[in-house]
Design a protein around this motif. Structure first.
Motif, PDB file in Angstrom:
ATOM      1  N   HIS A  46       0.823  -1.212   0.000  1.00 26.05           N
ATOM      2  CA  HIS A  46       0.000   0.000   0.000  1.00 26.05           C
ATOM      3  C   HIS A  46       0.860   1.266   0.000  1.00 26.05           C
ATOM      4  N   LEU A  47       1.997   1.242   0.669  1.00 31.48           N
ATOM      5  CA  LEU A  47       2.882   2.405   0.627  1.00 31.48           C
ATOM      6  C   LEU A  47       3.422   2.648  -0.783  1.00 31.48           C
ATOM      7  N   ASN A  91       1.966   1.577  -3.660  1.00 33.38           N
ATOM      8  CA  ASN A  91       0.875   1.946  -4.561  1.00 33.38           C
ATOM      9  C   ASN A  91       0.411   3.387  -4.356  1.00 33.38           C
ATOM     10  N   THR A  92       0.562   3.899  -3.140  1.00 32.89           N
ATOM     11  CA  THR A  92       0.149   5.278  -2.876  1.00 32.89           C
ATOM     12  C   THR A  92       1.273   6.282  -3.054  1.00 32.89           C
ATOM     13  N   GLY A  93       2.452   5.827  -3.483  1.00 33.62           N
ATOM     14  CA  GLY A  93       3.548   6.719  -3.768  1.00 33.62           C
ATOM     15  C   GLY A  93       4.367   7.155  -2.577  1.00 33.62           C
ATOM     16  N   HIS A  94       4.208   6.545  -1.434  1.00 34.57           N
ATOM     17  CA  HIS A  94       4.965   6.908  -0.242  1.00 34.57           C
ATOM     18  C   HIS A  94       6.282   6.138  -0.119  1.00 34.57           C
ATOM     19  N   MET A  95       6.506   5.175  -1.004  1.00 35.82           N
ATOM     20  CA  MET A  95       7.703   4.350  -0.883  1.00 35.82           C
ATOM     21  C   MET A  95       8.123   3.886  -2.264  1.00 35.82           C
ATOM     22  N   ASP A  96       9.436   3.789  -2.461  1.00 36.43           N
ATOM     23  CA  ASP A  96       9.988   3.305  -3.718  1.00 36.43           C
ATOM     24  C   ASP A  96      10.206   1.800  -3.609  1.00 36.43           C
ATOM     25  N   HIS A  97       9.626   1.051  -4.539  1.00 40.33           N
ATOM     26  CA  HIS A  97       9.729  -0.407  -4.463  1.00 40.33           C
ATOM     27  C   HIS A  97      11.076  -0.922  -4.945  1.00 40.33           C
TER      28      HIS A  97
END
Length: 265
Positions: free
Chosen positions: A105-106, A108-114
Motif C-alpha cells: 500500500h505504501l 501503490n500510494t507513492g509513499h515508498m519506492d519499491h
C-alpha cells in the motif's frame, strides 16, 4: 491427567445468532481476509522480480503459511516438542503478512519506492524460509494426548442372609452310652453348623471354620487356611484388619472367644 483440547465453540445455552456467527462467521472471515491480502502480497512479489504466474504463489507463502503455523502452535500441548518453533513461526509469518500489506500500500500510494535492494532481498527469502519451516513442523512428531483415570476397586456389598447369630456350642466330652445301647447311638452328636453368611470378601469363608473349636484363631492359622483354600499368601494387616474384622462384624460373639494356644495375634 492428560492434555485436554479447550472449547472453541459457544456453549449450547448461547443464543442461536451467537452460535451461527461463530460457526458460519469464521470461515467467511477467513475467506474474506485471504482475498483482501492476496493483491498486496501479489504486488510485493512483482516488486521483487517475480513474473506471472509465479507471483501468485506469494499469497499462499504468507497468508496461508501464517494460518498453518498458528493452527499448529495452538493445537500442540504445552511443553510438546515443536510447539515453540510453531509459535515463533506463526508470529514471524504474521509479521511478514502484515509487512507485505503495508509495503504494497505504501508503494501503490507513492509513499515508498519499491526498487530497493533490501526489500527485494527480504521478499526473495520468503518462499524457501516458509518451505523449510513447514518441513520442520511436518517432521516433528505430535504427542498423542493421554488420559488417565484413577479408579478404586471396591468390593460389592452383599447383604447377609437374615439368620440369627448363634455362637458355636462349647466343646463337651461325648457321653458314654450303656454297653447294651445300639452302636448307632455310640456316635457323638453332630456339631451345630455356623449360620450361613454372605461375606463381602469371599476369602472370609476359608477362615470362619477355624472358630468352630471354640477359640479365636491367630494370624498364622488364618494365613495357612487361606493358602490351603487357594487364595495365596495374604498380608497380616489384610488378615486381621479386613478378613477377621468382617467375620467378627457379622458374629460379634466370636471376638470374645479365648485365643487359640500358640496363636500369633
Amino acid at each position: 491427567m492428560g492434555w485436554t483440547k479447550p472449547r472453541t465453540s459457544p456453549p449450547p445455552s448461547a443464543p442461536w445468532y451467537a452460535r451461527t456467527a461463530t460457526t458460519a462467521g469464521r470461515p467467511a472471515v477467513l475467506a474474506a481476509t485471504l482475498l483482501m491480502s492476496m493483491p498486496g502480497e501479489y504486488h510485493v512479489a512483482k516488486f521483487a522480480g517475480w513474473t506471472d504466474p509465479w507471483a501468485y504463489g506469494m499469497p499462499f507463502s504468507l497468508s496461508a503459511y501464517a494460518g498453518i503455523a498458528a493452527v499448529v502452535a495452538a493445537t500442540r500441548p504445552k511443553g510438546a516438542r515443536g510447539r515453540f518453533s510453531a509459535t515463533a513461526g506463526a508470529a514471524f509469518a504474521i509479521v511478514l503478512a502484515l509487512a507485505a500489506q503495508v509495503v504494497a500500500h505504501l508503494v501503490n500510494t507513492g509513499h515508498m519506492d519499491h526498487n530497493q535492494a533490501w526489500l527485494i532481498a527480504i521478499t526473495s527469502m520468503v518462499p524457501p524460509a516458509v518451505l523449510a519451516h513447514l518441513l520442520h513442523l511436518a517432521a516433528t512428531p505430535v504427542p498423542a494426548p493421554t488420559t488417565s483415570v484413577d479408579t478404586m476397586a471396591t468390593p460389592p456389598v452383599v447383604e447377609r442372609a437374615a439368620t440369627p447369630v448363634v455362637p458355636p456350642p462349647p466343646v463337651q466330652a461325648p457321653a458314654i452310652p450303656p454297653a447294651e445301647e445300639p452302636r448307632a447311638e455310640l456316635e457323638p452328636p453332630a456339631e451345630e453348623q455356623p449360620p450361613v453368611i454372605k461375606y463381602r470378601d469371599p476369602r472370609c469363608a476359608a477362615i470362619r471354620p477355624l472358630y468352630n473349636d471354640g477359640t479365636r484363631p491367630g494370624t498364622a492359622a488364618m494365613r495357612q487356611a487361606l493358602i490351603d483354600a487357594g487364595h495365596g499368601r495374604v498380608g497380616d494387616s489384610t488378615i486381621r484388619g479386613t478378613l477377621r474384622a468382617e467375620i467378627e462384624e457379622h458374629e460379634p460373639d466370636l471376638a470374645e472367644l479365648p485365643p487359640a494356644i500358640g496363636r500369633t495375634a
